[in-house]
Write a protein that holds these residues in place. Structure first.
Motif, PDB file in Angstrom:
ATOM      1  N   ILE A  55       1.028  -1.181  -0.245  1.00  0.00           N
ATOM      2  CA  ILE A  55      -0.123   0.155   0.056  1.00  0.00           C
ATOM      3  C   ILE A  55       0.427   1.328  -0.322  1.00  0.00           C
ATOM      4  CG2 ILE A  55      -1.816   1.237   1.728  1.00  0.00           C
ATOM      5  CD1 ILE A  55      -2.583  -1.489   2.270  1.00  0.00           C
ATOM      6  N   MET A  56       1.893   1.396   0.452  1.00  0.00           N
ATOM      7  CA  MET A  56       2.846   2.222   0.907  1.00  0.00           C
ATOM      8  C   MET A  56       3.524   2.609  -0.277  1.00  0.00           C
ATOM      9  SD  MET A  56       3.870   2.343   4.450  1.00  0.00           S
ATOM     10  CE  MET A  56       4.610   0.573   4.809  1.00  0.00           C
ATOM     11  N   VAL A  58       2.574   2.320  -3.318  1.00  0.00           N
ATOM     12  CA  VAL A  58       1.611   2.701  -4.620  1.00  0.00           C
ATOM     13  C   VAL A  58       1.848   4.563  -4.387  1.00  0.00           C
ATOM     14  CG1 VAL A  58      -0.720   3.664  -5.334  1.00  0.00           C
ATOM     15  CG2 VAL A  58       0.541   0.869  -3.931  1.00  0.00           C
ATOM     16  N   ILE A  59       2.386   5.032  -3.160  1.00  0.00           N
ATOM     17  CA  ILE A  59       2.540   6.196  -3.233  1.00  0.00           C
ATOM     18  C   ILE A  59       4.330   6.711  -3.496  1.00  0.00           C
ATOM     19  CG2 ILE A  59       3.251   8.010  -1.353  1.00  0.00           C
ATOM     20  CD1 ILE A  59       0.601   7.912  -0.743  1.00  0.00           C
ATOM     21  N   ILE A 100      -5.052  10.728  -1.697  1.00  0.00           N
ATOM     22  CA  ILE A 100      -3.771  10.209  -2.263  1.00  0.00           C
ATOM     23  C   ILE A 100      -3.706   9.802  -0.488  1.00  0.00           C
ATOM     24  CG2 ILE A 100      -1.919   9.011  -2.319  1.00  0.00           C
ATOM     25  CD1 ILE A 100      -2.432  10.570  -5.650  1.00  0.00           C
ATOM     26  N   PRO A 101      -2.745  10.474   0.118  1.00  0.00           N
ATOM     27  CA  PRO A 101      -2.577  10.084   1.483  1.00  0.00           C
ATOM     28  C   PRO A 101      -3.829   9.256   2.573  1.00  0.00           C
ATOM     29  CG  PRO A 101      -2.118  12.084   1.142  1.00  0.00           C
ATOM     30  CD  PRO A 101      -2.763  12.144  -0.115  1.00  0.00           C
ATOM     31  N   VAL A 104      -4.846   6.030   1.737  1.00  0.00           N
ATOM     32  CA  VAL A 104      -3.209   4.794   1.723  1.00  0.00           C
ATOM     33  C   VAL A 104      -3.947   4.814   3.846  1.00  0.00           C
ATOM     34  CG1 VAL A 104      -1.080   4.941   2.808  1.00  0.00           C
ATOM     35  CG2 VAL A 104      -2.112   5.593   0.562  1.00  0.00           C
ATOM     36  N   PHE A 107      -6.526   2.688   4.244  1.00  0.00           N
ATOM     37  CA  PHE A 107      -6.298   1.373   3.807  1.00  0.00           C
ATOM     38  C   PHE A 107      -5.123   0.646   4.723  1.00  0.00           C
ATOM     39  CE2 PHE A 107      -7.571   2.030  -0.459  1.00  0.00           C
ATOM     40  CZ  PHE A 107      -8.548   0.899  -0.767  1.00  0.00           C
ATOM     41  N   LEU A 108      -4.596   1.699   5.119  1.00  0.00           N
ATOM     42  CA  LEU A 108      -3.633   1.296   6.452  1.00  0.00           C
ATOM     43  C   LEU A 108      -4.576   0.391   7.404  1.00  0.00           C
ATOM     44  CD1 LEU A 108      -0.497   2.912   5.792  1.00  0.00           C
ATOM     45  CD2 LEU A 108      -0.562   0.537   5.050  1.00  0.00           C
TER      46      LEU A 108
END
Length: 302
Positions: A55-56, A58-59, A100-101, A104, A107-108
């Motif tokens: 997931i991280m 992805v950024i 976006i953050p 994230v 999801f996290l």
């Protein structure tokens, strides 16, 4: 003029060697730690770790690529790059930067929330076999393992049968500590005056390191133990040999054990006084002294 790097040059050979060796260095620690689980709890924790990493990334990956792209596109020699000195705000870009953050974090948080409940240390592991009960006491600086159903105990050696759930009750004789077997499952605190719970299961036979993950004084670095996941026949042999040992663990023997010691040798006790662990938890047996406080002179020397 020859363009590029000569593949026969020393620099080219060093570059090829680095490319070939890089995977070995990156994977060097994967065979003996949390990325090489031998039980369902450790496997679930690895999955959470990899999901969070994905997931991280992805950024992280697009950000790194964007930095390189911007640096290349807006180089001094690129006359096609548009320069807008008066530009100050973009609603679409603002939404993108914050959305976006936010996703994230969402999801996290979901991965951590679901995983932490599924892998609750006190949650029993589903199995057709009855769990093996083991009581753990962190001493200064050793580990005491009591098998209450079998009336034996060991120092710095933990033996469990493969495929059988193990239910640990864990406490400390003095200062707070952390019980951790990386390849079997997560760490959990050991605290004086209370008992924490942990459920683990070994799916493969072998010998795996266990350790203290909480600094607890001078002997912390050597406060480790050997974890053996063995077959049922080997576990029976271990119990037979342990029960044949002449030493007895009672209140007086425990008072000797809880003294600070750097003696990391494995020991076996053939009999254990009933209710010893409960007396340790209830502080009926006084706690150990713990690491001595440093004097002002000693602190200045350090």
């Amino acid at each position: 003029m020859q363009s590029g790097l000569d593949r026969h040059s020393p620099c080219a050979r060093i570059l090829r060697l680095a490319v070939l060796c890089a995977p070995a260095f990156l994977l060097n620690g994967c065979g003996s730690g949390v990325l090489a689980p031998v039980g369902p709890i450790a496997d679930g924790e690895r999955l959470i770790l990899l999901d969070a990493l994905g997931i991280m990334l992805v950024i992280v990956v697009p950000t790194i690529l964007a930095v390189l792209l911007f640096a290349w596109w807006y180089r001094a020699s690129n006359n096609a790059a548009v320069h807008l000195p008066e530009w100050a705000y973009s609603g679409k870009l603002e939404v993108l930067v914050w959305a976006i953050p936010a996703f994230v974090v969402l999801f996290l948080g979901g991965v951590a929330w679901i995983g932490s409940h599924q892998l609750d240390p006190s949650r029993p592991i589903a199995s057709s076999k009855a769990p093996l009960e083991i009581e753990v006491v962190s001493l200064d600086w050793r580990w005491l393992f009591i098998y209450p159903g079998q009336h034996v105990a060991t120092i710095n050696r933990l033996v469990v049968p493969v495929g059988t759930p193990v239910h640990f009750r864990i406490t400390s004789s003095s200062v707070m500590n952390v019980f951790f077997i990386p390849r079997l499952g997560g760490e959990i605190y050991a605290m004086s005056g209370m008992a924490t719970q942990l459920n683990l299961l070994g799916e493969s036979t072998g010998t795996f390191p266990g350790l203290s993950a909480q600094f607890s004084g001078d002997g912390f670095a050597d406060m480790s133990f050997r974890t053996e996941v063995v077959t049922a026949a080997q576990f029976k042999t271990f119990l037979d040999q342990a029960q044949a040992a002449p030493t007895r663990l009672d209140d007086d023997a425990y008072r000797v054990l809880e003294r600070q010691s750097h003696d990391a040798r494995e020991q076996v006790f053939g009999t254990v006084a009933s209710g010893l662990f409960d007396r340790i938890v209830s502080l009926e047996l006084p706690p150990g002294p713990g690491p001595a406080a440093m004097t002002d002179t000693a602190m200045k020397e350090h």
